[in-house]
Design a protein around this motif. Structure first.
Motif, short mmCIF file in Angstrom:
data_model
loop_
_atom_site.label_atom_id
_atom_site.label_comp_id
_atom_site.label_asym_id
_atom_site.label_seq_id
_atom_site.Cartn_x
_atom_site.Cartn_y
_atom_site.Cartn_z
N VAL A 169 0.84 -1.19 0.00
CA VAL A 169 0.00 0.00 0.00
C VAL A 169 0.88 1.25 0.00
CG1 VAL A 169 -0.32 0.09 2.50
CG2 VAL A 169 -2.01 1.12 1.03
N ALA A 170 2.03 1.20 0.67
CA ALA A 170 2.94 2.35 0.67
C ALA A 170 3.39 2.68 -0.75
CB ALA A 170 4.15 2.06 1.57
N TYR A 171 3.73 1.65 -1.52
CA TYR A 171 4.15 1.86 -2.91
C TYR A 171 3.01 2.44 -3.74
CZ TYR A 171 5.75 0.94 -7.65
OH TYR A 171 6.10 1.09 -8.97
N LEU A 224 -7.63 -6.68 -11.91
CA LEU A 224 -8.27 -7.20 -10.71
C LEU A 224 -9.21 -6.18 -10.07
CD1 LEU A 224 -5.37 -9.02 -8.85
CD2 LEU A 224 -7.25 -10.04 -10.12
N GLY A 225 -8.87 -4.94 -10.21
CA GLY A 225 -9.68 -3.91 -9.59
C GLY A 225 -8.99 -2.56 -9.66
N VAL A 226 -9.51 -1.66 -8.86
CA VAL A 226 -9.02 -0.29 -8.83
C VAL A 226 -8.75 0.08 -7.38
CG1 VAL A 226 -9.58 2.12 -9.31
CG2 VAL A 226 -10.41 0.34 -10.84
N LEU A 227 -7.60 0.66 -7.13
CA LEU A 227 -7.33 1.25 -5.83
C LEU A 227 -7.74 2.71 -5.95
CD1 LEU A 227 -6.15 0.84 -3.00
CD2 LEU A 227 -3.99 1.68 -3.92
N THR A 228 -8.72 3.11 -5.17
CA THR A 228 -9.22 4.48 -5.24
C THR A 228 -8.67 5.29 -4.08
OG1 THR A 228 -11.18 4.18 -3.84
CG2 THR A 228 -11.40 3.59 -6.19
N ILE A 229 -8.74 6.58 -4.23
CA ILE A 229 -8.31 7.46 -3.14
C ILE A 229 -9.17 7.20 -1.91
CG2 ILE A 229 -9.77 9.42 -3.80
CD1 ILE A 229 -6.16 9.63 -2.51
N PHE A 230 -10.41 6.78 -2.10
CA PHE A 230 -11.28 6.49 -0.96
C PHE A 230 -10.83 5.21 -0.25
CE2 PHE A 230 -13.94 8.87 -3.99
CZ PHE A 230 -14.08 10.03 -3.23
N VAL A 256 -7.73 4.28 -0.05
CA VAL A 256 -6.54 4.71 0.68
C VAL A 256 -6.94 5.45 1.95
CG1 VAL A 256 -4.53 6.25 0.61
CG2 VAL A 256 -5.06 4.78 -1.36
N ILE A 257 -7.91 6.35 1.85
CA ILE A 257 -8.36 7.10 3.02
C ILE A 257 -8.92 6.15 4.08
CG2 ILE A 257 -10.10 8.74 3.86
CD1 ILE A 257 -9.64 10.26 1.17
N ASP A 258 -9.75 5.19 3.67
CA ASP A 258 -10.29 4.21 4.62
C ASP A 258 -9.18 3.43 5.29
OD1 ASP A 258 -12.88 5.00 4.05
OD2 ASP A 258 -13.29 3.30 2.71
N PHE A 259 -8.18 3.01 4.50
CA PHE A 259 -7.05 2.26 5.04
C PHE A 259 -6.31 3.10 6.07
CE2 PHE A 259 -2.51 1.32 4.95
CZ PHE A 259 -2.52 -0.01 5.31
N LEU A 260 -6.00 4.35 5.72
CA LEU A 260 -5.28 5.22 6.64
C LEU A 260 -6.08 5.50 7.91
CD1 LEU A 260 -3.67 7.75 4.13
CD2 LEU A 260 -2.54 5.87 5.35
N MET A 261 -7.38 5.65 7.76
CA MET A 261 -8.23 5.86 8.95
C MET A 261 -8.12 4.66 9.89
SD MET A 261 -9.75 8.84 8.80
CE MET A 261 -11.21 8.69 9.80
N ASP A 262 -8.13 3.45 9.35
CA ASP A 262 -7.98 2.24 10.17
C ASP A 262 -6.62 2.21 10.85
OD1 ASP A 262 -10.50 1.40 9.45
OD2 ASP A 262 -9.80 -0.07 7.97
N VAL A 263 -5.57 2.54 10.10
CA VAL A 263 -4.21 2.53 10.67
C VAL A 263 -4.12 3.53 11.82
CG1 VAL A 263 -1.80 3.14 10.21
CG2 VAL A 263 -3.05 1.71 8.60
#
Length: 160
Positions: A97-99, A122-128, A130-137
């Motif tokens: 995810v960092a990359y 396979l899919g799309v990594l969206t800015i949303f 990323v934001i959800d991931f960072l919120m969890d972290v």
């Protein structure tokens, strides 16, 4: 050396939390009207364009506005392949995810396709995502911290 939990989380492969491609794939021969309809129905900012099982491009809201609407082109008469962003930058499913965040930041992307090693979307990594991931972290980080002392526990010893 022991790494903080946060550092480990940033090594998480993108395939674990990306927006899956189901329903987000279109053919390069589909009309722009079909692609725009898909964007509206899915409530997403992009669709992935494939041909023969490989990612060929990405069609975004921006592509629609700049290459179709601004040029007064008929969405029913234009094929997606004529106005999509060809060969977009992608990340492979096992990329960290960092990359992926780095690639998105440097490229100014709100969406980045995720593909297998052989180029299958396979899919799309969206800015949303990323934001959800960072919120969890950050939530995990906050929950793991000791409670802050209240002001009453502090003693002012002067000194500036």
């Amino acid at each position: 050396m022991q790494f903080p939990k946060t550092m480990i989380r940033f090594d998480t492969p993108v395939k674990e939390f990306l927006t899956r491609a189901e329903g987000q794939l279109i053919s390069d021969s589909d009309s722009v009207a079909e692609a725009a309809s898909k964007l509206a129905n899915l409530g997403t900012g992009c669709v992935l364009v494939e041909s023969k099982g490989k990612l060929r491009g990405i069609f975004t809201e921006r592509d629609f506005l700049v290459r179709v609407v601004a040029e007064a082109r008929d969405p029913n008469a234009v094929a997606v392949r004529e106005v999509m962003t060809e060969d977009p930058e992608c990340v492979e499913e096992w990329a960290s995810v960092a990359y992926a965040i780095n690639r998105m930041a440097i490229g100014g992307y709100r969406n980045i396709p995720v593909v297998t090693k052989d180029g299958k979307p396979l899919g799309v990594l969206t800015i949303f995502d990323v934001i959800d991931f960072l919120m969890d972290v950050f939530k995990e980080q906050r929950e793991g911290e000791p409670e802050q002392d209240s002001e009453e526990d502090w003693v002012d010893i002067g000194g500036g």
